[in-house]
Scaffold this motif. Structure first.
Motif, PDB file in Angstrom:
ATOM      1  N   GLY A 166     -28.163   1.491   5.111  1.00  0.00           N
ATOM      2  CA  GLY A 166     -28.684   2.683   4.450  1.00  0.00           C
ATOM      3  C   GLY A 166     -28.514   3.920   5.313  1.00  0.00           C
ATOM      4  N   GLY A 167     -28.739   3.776   6.632  1.00  0.00           N
ATOM      5  CA  GLY A 167     -28.537   4.894   7.544  1.00  0.00           C
ATOM      6  C   GLY A 167     -27.099   5.368   7.561  1.00  0.00           C
ATOM      7  N   ILE A 168     -26.159   4.423   7.543  1.00  0.00           N
ATOM      8  CA  ILE A 168     -24.738   4.796   7.480  1.00  0.00           C
ATOM      9  C   ILE A 168     -24.446   5.562   6.199  1.00  0.00           C
ATOM     10  N   ILE A 182     -15.616  -2.595   5.970  1.00  0.00           N
ATOM     11  CA  ILE A 182     -16.193  -3.196   7.176  1.00  0.00           C
ATOM     12  C   ILE A 182     -17.575  -3.775   6.874  1.00  0.00           C
ATOM     13  N   ALA A 183     -18.394  -3.023   6.123  1.00  0.00           N
ATOM     14  CA  ALA A 183     -19.734  -3.495   5.770  1.00  0.00           C
ATOM     15  C   ALA A 183     -19.658  -4.777   4.949  1.00  0.00           C
ATOM     16  N   CYS A 184     -18.739  -4.835   3.989  1.00  0.00           N
ATOM     17  CA  CYS A 184     -18.588  -6.041   3.166  1.00  0.00           C
ATOM     18  C   CYS A 184     -18.134  -7.223   4.016  1.00  0.00           C
ATOM     19  N   ALA A 221     -25.327   2.290   0.390  1.00  0.00           N
ATOM     20  CA  ALA A 221     -26.771   2.123   0.216  1.00  0.00           C
ATOM     21  C   ALA A 221     -27.083   0.819  -0.514  1.00  0.00           C
ATOM     22  N   ALA A 222     -26.286   0.489  -1.529  1.00  0.00           N
ATOM     23  CA  ALA A 222     -26.517  -0.738  -2.299  1.00  0.00           C
ATOM     24  C   ALA A 222     -26.185  -1.987  -1.485  1.00  0.00           C
ATOM     25  N   ILE A 223     -25.234  -1.907  -0.562  1.00  0.00           N
ATOM     26  CA  ILE A 223     -24.953  -3.044   0.324  1.00  0.00           C
ATOM     27  C   ILE A 223     -26.188  -3.347   1.169  1.00  0.00           C
ATOM     28  N   GLY A 224     -26.847  -2.292   1.650  1.00  0.00           N
ATOM     29  CA  GLY A 224     -28.090  -2.499   2.394  1.00  0.00           C
ATOM     30  C   GLY A 224     -29.169  -3.125   1.529  1.00  0.00           C
TER      31      GLY A 224
END
Length: 331
Positions: free
Chosen positions: A215-217, A166-168, A25-28
């Motif tokens: 955030g959805g993920i 993966i997100a990072c 969530a914080a990455i988003g």
């Protein structure tokens, strides 16, 4: 006092599924606020609509699990478009108001009695997690010294930290591309970017969609690791905890949200376990006239809030951040 219990609680939360949810969530939010300067106070809304998109697709509509994941992520994209079209051409505070209001509206709709047949009411929905659990390759849990994880938690940790990595990697690649440099320029001075012929609205919309998908993920992972989709989980506290994690680690830094989330839950769990151990038993370390056992879980929030206040005073950029990165609008 059992220090083993305190250490177990702190490290289990720091590396466990809950920290993963807030890291995603914080990455988003980092894409929104850290890199683009968008004030999204409704990340819980993106999480809830994706989570219930999956749950409703599998439980209510009886469609395959993978279809449910796609529906959930598509719902987050649609929500970003709906919120972005009327607000992104205006000042930043309009987006903040719209997102926090939408998040609360969605939470109330998902928990409403009138839609209980679709969303399950206040009890939410269950029965969608079996395909996810069936993929679990672990036969048992694990215990490493004083830290232990159950079989299901170990599977969620494996999947979750893979998603975080993966997100990072995606954020790292995008923010070093020309597209990412335009986002940073918009954060600094969108009028200057507009004068160079860039479509600022389009870039903001793309950033809003990308952060909303992250955030959805996070929302989908949250309901998979606990096995149920409950509307009350997605309240505004969720969003502000994610912001706290982002600010602790440092905005506009790829690893800031991840380290911030780990530290946040390490402190939350460790402080809570310490005061719980210190106030229990016939001869507690902290006398009952100072603190009752039922107050132990509250003092952790007080101390963490005080710590965040001091952080904002003495190091507002967080651990890895730059003070200039958190300026919303210098004008």
């Amino acid at each position: 006092m059992d220090f083993g219990t305190i250490i177990d609680a702190a490290f289990s939360q720091a590396f466990g599924p809950q920290a993963i949810v807030f890291a995603l969530a914080a990455i988003g939010l980092n894409v929104h606020f850290g890199y683009t300067g968008l004030l999204n106070f409704g990340q819980a809304g993106f999480m809830s609509i994706a989570a219930f998109g999956l749950a409703v697709t599998v439980v209510t509509w009886d469609l395959p699990f993978l279809v449910g994941i796609l529906v959930g992520l598509l719902a987050a994209v649609v929500l970003a478009l709906i919120l972005g079209v009327p607000t992104l051409r205006l000042r930043a505070d309009y987006l903040a108001i719209a997102t926090i209001a939408t998040s609360e509206i969605l939470r109330l709709i998902f928990g409403a009695v009138e839609f209980k047949g679709t969303f399950g009411g206040s009890n939410g929905l269950t029965g969608f997690v079996k395909p996810y659990q069936d993929l679990n390759p672990y036969g048992d849990g694990i215990k490493l010294g004083v830290v232990s994880f159950s079989r299901n938690d170990l599977w969620s940790i494996t999947v979750g930290w893979t998603l975080v990595a993966i997100a990072c990697l995606i954020v790292w690649a995008l923010m070093r591309s020309p597209w990412g440099r335009v986002l940073k320029s918009i954060r600094e001075d969108e009028d200057a970017v507009r004068s160079l012929g860039k479509n600022v609205f389009a870039y903001k919309m793309q950033a809003l969609v990308l952060g909303g998908v992250f955030g959805g993920i996070a929302g989908i992972f949250h309901i998979l690791k606990q096995g149920s989709a409950v509307p009350t989980d997605f309240n505004t506290t969720f969003t502000f905890y994610a912001y706290a994690a982002l600010l602790i680690g440092g905005a506009a830094r790829v690893l800031g949200p991840v380290v911030g989330s780990m530290l946040f839950w390490f402190l939350i769990a460790g402080i809570g376990a310490f005061f719980s151990e210190a106030t229990k038993g016939p001869d507690p370390v902290i006398p009952s006239w100072i603190m009752e056992p039922d107050q132990a879980s509250l003092i952790r929030l007080i101390l963490l809030g005080l710590g965040l206040m001091l952080l904002m005073i003495f190091r507002p950029q967080g651990i890895f951040g730059d003070r200039r990165e958190i300026a919303i609008d210098g004008r």
